[in-house]
Design a protein around this motif. Sequence first.
Motif, short mmCIF file in Angstrom:
data_model
loop_
_atom_site.label_atom_id
_atom_site.label_comp_id
_atom_site.label_asym_id
_atom_site.label_seq_id
_atom_site.Cartn_x
_atom_site.Cartn_y
_atom_site.Cartn_z
N GLY A 85 0.81 -1.21 0.00
CA GLY A 85 0.00 0.00 0.00
C GLY A 85 0.84 1.26 0.00
O GLY A 85 0.53 2.24 -0.71
N VAL A 86 1.91 1.28 0.80
CA VAL A 86 2.80 2.44 0.84
C VAL A 86 3.45 2.66 -0.53
O VAL A 86 3.57 3.81 -1.00
CB VAL A 86 3.87 2.25 1.93
CG1 VAL A 86 4.97 3.31 1.81
CG2 VAL A 86 3.24 2.31 3.31
N THR A 87 3.85 1.59 -1.19
CA THR A 87 4.48 1.70 -2.51
C THR A 87 3.53 2.32 -3.52
O THR A 87 3.89 3.26 -4.25
CB THR A 87 4.92 0.31 -3.00
OG1 THR A 87 5.82 -0.26 -2.05
CG2 THR A 87 5.62 0.42 -4.34
N LEU A 88 2.30 1.82 -3.56
CA LEU A 88 1.32 2.36 -4.51
C LEU A 88 0.98 3.81 -4.19
O LEU A 88 0.82 4.64 -5.09
CB LEU A 88 0.06 1.50 -4.49
CG LEU A 88 0.20 0.08 -5.06
CD1 LEU A 88 -1.11 -0.69 -4.89
CD2 LEU A 88 0.60 0.13 -6.52
N LEU A 89 0.88 4.13 -2.90
CA LEU A 89 0.57 5.51 -2.51
C LEU A 89 1.68 6.46 -2.93
O LEU A 89 1.42 7.55 -3.45
CB LEU A 89 0.36 5.57 -1.00
CG LEU A 89 -0.14 6.92 -0.45
CD1 LEU A 89 -1.51 7.25 -1.02
CD2 LEU A 89 -0.21 6.88 1.08
N SER A 172 6.52 13.38 4.31
CA SER A 172 7.90 13.85 4.14
C SER A 172 8.59 13.11 3.01
O SER A 172 9.32 13.72 2.21
CB SER A 172 8.67 13.66 5.45
OG SER A 172 8.04 14.34 6.52
N ILE A 173 8.40 11.79 2.92
CA ILE A 173 9.01 11.01 1.85
C ILE A 173 8.49 11.47 0.50
O ILE A 173 9.25 11.63 -0.46
CB ILE A 173 8.74 9.50 2.06
CG1 ILE A 173 9.41 9.02 3.35
CG2 ILE A 173 9.24 8.70 0.86
CD1 ILE A 173 10.90 9.12 3.36
N VAL A 174 7.18 11.69 0.41
CA VAL A 174 6.58 12.15 -0.85
C VAL A 174 7.14 13.51 -1.24
O VAL A 174 7.44 13.77 -2.42
CB VAL A 174 5.05 12.21 -0.71
CG1 VAL A 174 4.42 12.95 -1.90
CG2 VAL A 174 4.47 10.80 -0.62
N ILE A 175 7.31 14.40 -0.27
CA ILE A 175 7.86 15.73 -0.56
C ILE A 175 9.28 15.61 -1.11
O ILE A 175 9.63 16.27 -2.09
CB ILE A 175 7.83 16.61 0.71
CG1 ILE A 175 6.39 16.97 1.08
CG2 ILE A 175 8.66 17.87 0.51
CD1 ILE A 175 6.26 17.69 2.41
N MET A 176 10.10 14.78 -0.48
CA MET A 176 11.49 14.63 -0.93
C MET A 176 11.57 14.06 -2.34
O MET A 176 12.31 14.57 -3.19
CB MET A 176 12.25 13.73 0.05
CG MET A 176 12.60 14.40 1.36
SD MET A 176 13.62 13.35 2.41
CE MET A 176 12.41 12.18 3.01
N SER A 235 7.22 6.33 -13.02
CA SER A 235 6.60 5.22 -12.32
C SER A 235 7.63 4.15 -11.97
O SER A 235 7.62 3.58 -10.87
CB SER A 235 5.48 4.60 -13.16
OG SER A 235 4.47 5.54 -13.40
N ILE A 236 8.53 3.87 -12.92
CA ILE A 236 9.57 2.87 -12.67
C ILE A 236 10.44 3.27 -11.50
O ILE A 236 10.73 2.48 -10.59
CB ILE A 236 10.41 2.66 -13.94
CG1 ILE A 236 9.56 2.04 -15.05
CG2 ILE A 236 11.63 1.79 -13.65
CD1 ILE A 236 10.25 2.00 -16.40
N PHE A 237 10.86 4.53 -11.47
CA PHE A 237 11.74 4.99 -10.40
C PHE A 237 11.00 5.10 -9.07
O PHE A 237 11.58 4.83 -8.01
CB PHE A 237 12.37 6.33 -10.77
CG PHE A 237 13.46 6.21 -11.80
CD1 PHE A 237 14.73 5.79 -11.44
CD2 PHE A 237 13.22 6.51 -13.13
CE1 PHE A 237 15.74 5.66 -12.38
CE2 PHE A 237 14.22 6.40 -14.08
CZ PHE A 237 15.49 5.97 -13.70
N PHE A 238 9.74 5.50 -9.09
CA PHE A 238 8.99 5.61 -7.84
C PHE A 238 8.72 4.24 -7.23
O PHE A 238 8.68 4.09 -6.01
CB PHE A 238 7.66 6.34 -8.07
CG PHE A 238 7.83 7.78 -8.47
CD1 PHE A 238 9.00 8.46 -8.19
CD2 PHE A 238 6.82 8.46 -9.12
CE1 PHE A 238 9.17 9.80 -8.55
CE2 PHE A 238 6.96 9.79 -9.48
CZ PHE A 238 8.14 10.46 -9.20
N LEU A 239 8.51 3.24 -8.08
CA LEU A 239 8.31 1.88 -7.57
C LEU A 239 9.55 1.34 -6.88
O LEU A 239 9.46 0.45 -6.03
CB LEU A 239 7.91 0.95 -8.72
CG LEU A 239 6.47 1.02 -9.20
CD1 LEU A 239 6.31 0.25 -10.50
CD2 LEU A 239 5.51 0.49 -8.15
#
Length: 309
Positions: A85-89, A172-176, A235-239
């Motif tokens: 769930g965290v990964t998809l978010l 915080s992770i999303v912001i970074m 998407s590849i890098f965010f995954l």
Amino acid sequence: MASTTTTHSAAEAAAQREKARRAPAKWLLAPAVIFLLIWMIVPLGMTLYYSFRNYNLMMPSMNGWAGIGNYDYLWTDPTFWSALGVTLLIVVVCLAVTVGFGMAFALLFHRNFVGRGVARTLAVAPFFVMPVVTGLIWKNMLFHPAYGLLAWLSRAVGLEPIDWLAQFPLTSIVIMISWEWTPFAMLVLLTGLQSLPEDQLEAVRLDGANKWHEFRHIVIPHLGQVLYVVVMLESIFFLTSFAEIYTTTSGGPGTATTNLPYYIFQGTFAQYDIGVSSAAAVAAVILANFFAIFLIRFVAGNLNAGENR
């Protein structure tokens, strides 16, 4: 009849010459293609093999065939589902933020204004910062509750400083990650905007179209393929985001920021459970493929709908 036969023979001869001309190119490309196949298939094959085995580096005597036992363990492991769930978010939110801000900055820097070159350089700079350095910068210089920049600004206006990594870890992770990847989206979209024919814009302006209609019916369809590239690559890098989490929250507090790459890392280097970690890696590959297929259809469907309008 004779002329038809002659034409057919000439076409066959031309095709044979073209085939003979391309033959050396195939042989020259063969080593690189074989190397890439080995580079991809061998690790994937080993991961798939170990995912069906009980293989723990701390207990080598227990090495044996597990069948689907590792996958059964993942199915019942709440930490795995939380990491999923965290990964998809992270992927969905970071895509929305980076593409949205990237488009806004691209439209801004597509205009002429004083100091555009300097501003563009400053906007691009975060993309060249390594992920580990990004995490350390935000952790120690910006998010730190005692001497970070955000804490200083809060105290300057009479507010209590916020411990961002403890109170809002996933935000915080999303912001970074978004700060790091927005320049990439901006650069690619800006390149697409610079290839936009000015005569089309002039034509719709003469027809009385406002800025929104110009953006919706001219700019977006023109940037369709560019948006597709941005979404797929990001998407590849965010995954596979890992360094920002490793250097800031270490997957915590608890499992609040544990995504699939960090879950696999913990299973491999903290618990030394190669079997379960390999099964999780296979699940991550399957997830990435399903997400890519869904994303391709979603983006292609929206672009086709936009063009039909």
